[in-house]
Design a protein around this motif. Sequence first.
Motif, PDB file in Angstrom:
ATOM      1  N   ASN A 110       2.073  -7.231  -5.874  1.00 43.37           N
ATOM      2  CA  ASN A 110       1.289  -6.240  -5.137  1.00 43.37           C
ATOM      3  C   ASN A 110       1.213  -4.918  -5.898  1.00 43.37           C
ATOM      4  N   THR A 111       0.177  -4.144  -5.607  1.00 40.35           N
ATOM      5  CA  THR A 111       0.115  -2.744  -5.998  1.00 40.35           C
ATOM      6  C   THR A 111       0.291  -1.919  -4.731  1.00 40.35           C
ATOM      7  N   ILE A 112       1.324  -1.081  -4.714  1.00 40.80           N
ATOM      8  CA  ILE A 112       1.692  -0.337  -3.506  1.00 40.80           C
ATOM      9  C   ILE A 112       1.755   1.136  -3.897  1.00 40.80           C
ATOM     10  N   HIS A 113       0.810   1.928  -3.395  1.00 39.74           N
ATOM     11  CA  HIS A 113       0.682   3.286  -3.924  1.00 39.74           C
ATOM     12  C   HIS A 113       0.162   4.257  -2.877  1.00 39.74           C
ATOM     13  N   ASN A 114       0.426   5.542  -3.143  1.00 38.21           N
ATOM     14  CA  ASN A 114      -0.109   6.652  -2.351  1.00 38.21           C
ATOM     15  C   ASN A 114       0.326   6.617  -0.891  1.00 38.21           C
ATOM     16  N   ASN A 115       1.583   6.225  -0.657  1.00 40.38           N
ATOM     17  CA  ASN A 115       2.165   6.290   0.685  1.00 40.38           C
ATOM     18  C   ASN A 115       3.138   7.471   0.729  1.00 40.38           C
ATOM     19  N   SER A 116       2.933   8.392   1.640  1.00 39.94           N
ATOM     20  CA  SER A 116       3.626   9.679   1.569  1.00 39.94           C
ATOM     21  C   SER A 116       5.128   9.575   1.812  1.00 39.94           C
ATOM     22  N   SER A 165       3.405   6.383  -7.165  1.00 43.36           N
ATOM     23  CA  SER A 165       2.764   7.524  -6.496  1.00 43.36           C
ATOM     24  C   SER A 165       2.981   7.524  -4.993  1.00 43.36           C
ATOM     25  N   ASN A 166       4.149   7.063  -4.564  1.00 44.42           N
ATOM     26  CA  ASN A 166       4.544   7.159  -3.164  1.00 44.42           C
ATOM     27  C   ASN A 166       5.527   8.323  -2.998  1.00 44.42           C
ATOM     28  N   GLY A 167       6.119   8.454  -1.809  1.00 42.57           N
ATOM     29  CA  GLY A 167       7.240   9.367  -1.646  1.00 42.57           C
ATOM     30  C   GLY A 167       8.439   8.767  -2.367  1.00 42.57           C
ATOM     31  N   THR A 168       9.245   7.957  -1.660  1.00 44.78           N
ATOM     32  CA  THR A 168      10.238   7.104  -2.298  1.00 44.78           C
ATOM     33  C   THR A 168       9.557   5.797  -2.683  1.00 44.78           C
ATOM     34  N   GLY A 169       9.969   5.214  -3.821  1.00 43.02           N
ATOM     35  CA  GLY A 169       9.361   3.944  -4.208  1.00 43.02           C
ATOM     36  C   GLY A 169       9.788   2.829  -3.285  1.00 43.02           C
ATOM     37  N   ILE A 170      11.107   2.536  -3.260  1.00 43.00           N
ATOM     38  CA  ILE A 170      11.690   1.508  -2.392  1.00 43.00           C
ATOM     39  C   ILE A 170      12.863   2.140  -1.660  1.00 43.00           C
TER      40      ILE A 170
END
Length: 405
Positions: free
Chosen positions: A148-154, A185-190
């Motif tokens: 998956n590409t998981i991005h731009n989640n604050s 480009s999220n807040g915390t990655g995981i």
Amino acid sequence: MEKKKTKLLCDFIVFGAFLLLLPSVGLGQTTVNCPGDNLQTAINNAVFGTTISVNGTCNESIVIGFDKTGITLDGGGAATINGTDPIEATIRVYSRLASIKGLNITGSFYGILVEKGGNAAIDGNNVHPSGGMGIVIVRNSYATITNNTIHNNSFAGIVISEHAAAAIGFLAPSDAAAKPNNIDSNGTGIFVSNNSSARIVGNTISNNTGNGIQVAEVSHARISSNVINGNGQNGIFVTQNSGVNLGNDTGSTIYDLPNSTTVNNGGYGLKCTTGGYADGRLGTLNGTSPNPTSFTSNCINSLIPFTAGVPGVPYGVGWGGHDSDKPVAGDFDGDGKTDIAVYRESTGAWYVMPSGGGTPYGLGWGGDLTDKPVPGDYDGDGITDIAVYRTSTGAWYIIPSSPGP
């Protein structure tokens, strides 16, 4: 607690085996064309083994309920589900053996939420909802999260919490190669928290504004073969009586190898506080702080430091990265090998990574705007000495590595 976590992991080994067989079951196929068709209606009518092929953009928030075991949503890499409920999830999963793949998932606060004992295989999606969390696994649930590409989640790209577990970057321990996610480009990655566990293998976790990976509140993560780059805080942060295993002490599989950094994280490569521990190989995890790791006195450091020089194996290491850093390699520990080192002209700091396995360190020497680093063996003991030449005055400043006469 350990029995519960073991049961979760065993359930998902069985789940992974089931997914390999699922395409051959062939119990049902239906197509939803959006806008026009209603995806929730198709889910409500589905039976075990049904694959729902989704086309176009479906503007709805959907639920895969407890009674919808073994169904698949397949967007073919092009379809979009755009959640319309701003405080809920675009896709909420309660069922077992759900499969969500090839979808662009937008809208709503959560992208995919798996909860209340549900489990899901989440593969090949582009997850960027309008709110704060991309993929959330909570409340005794489990998921495999791959490709998956998981991005731009604050808030966070992936959240594993409340006695949940996840395999991130692979399906089963028999996988020889990772199925990597790009988490950026999220807040915390995981974020793994509240008595939960995760195995995180082979992903790229980069440019998140907080920590690349955070493990907290009596949780555990096995973290190996990931590239952890350019996150705003630490590459990995472990705290509140939690622990991480960074690969294994030896071995070369994707589950054994350490993690790497080629673009420094904003804080430390790894930071441990409040009763945590870290075991395994540090690899090249690094940050902009003088040392790659930080352990408070109540944290256990069982890491093997990075050591380069495996014959015939090219490698990369992140060390430096400030605009004013200048490479000043030399044998600063006297082991006959050149050490990686930089001189930061803006502050007069030297940062050295000893090749002999010692603790990397920083040292202030210089700092005048006209200082130039001139390392060399000035006392003839076979060890490179730290030294600067001040062009404004013609003065040399040297720290001898051996005592003077």
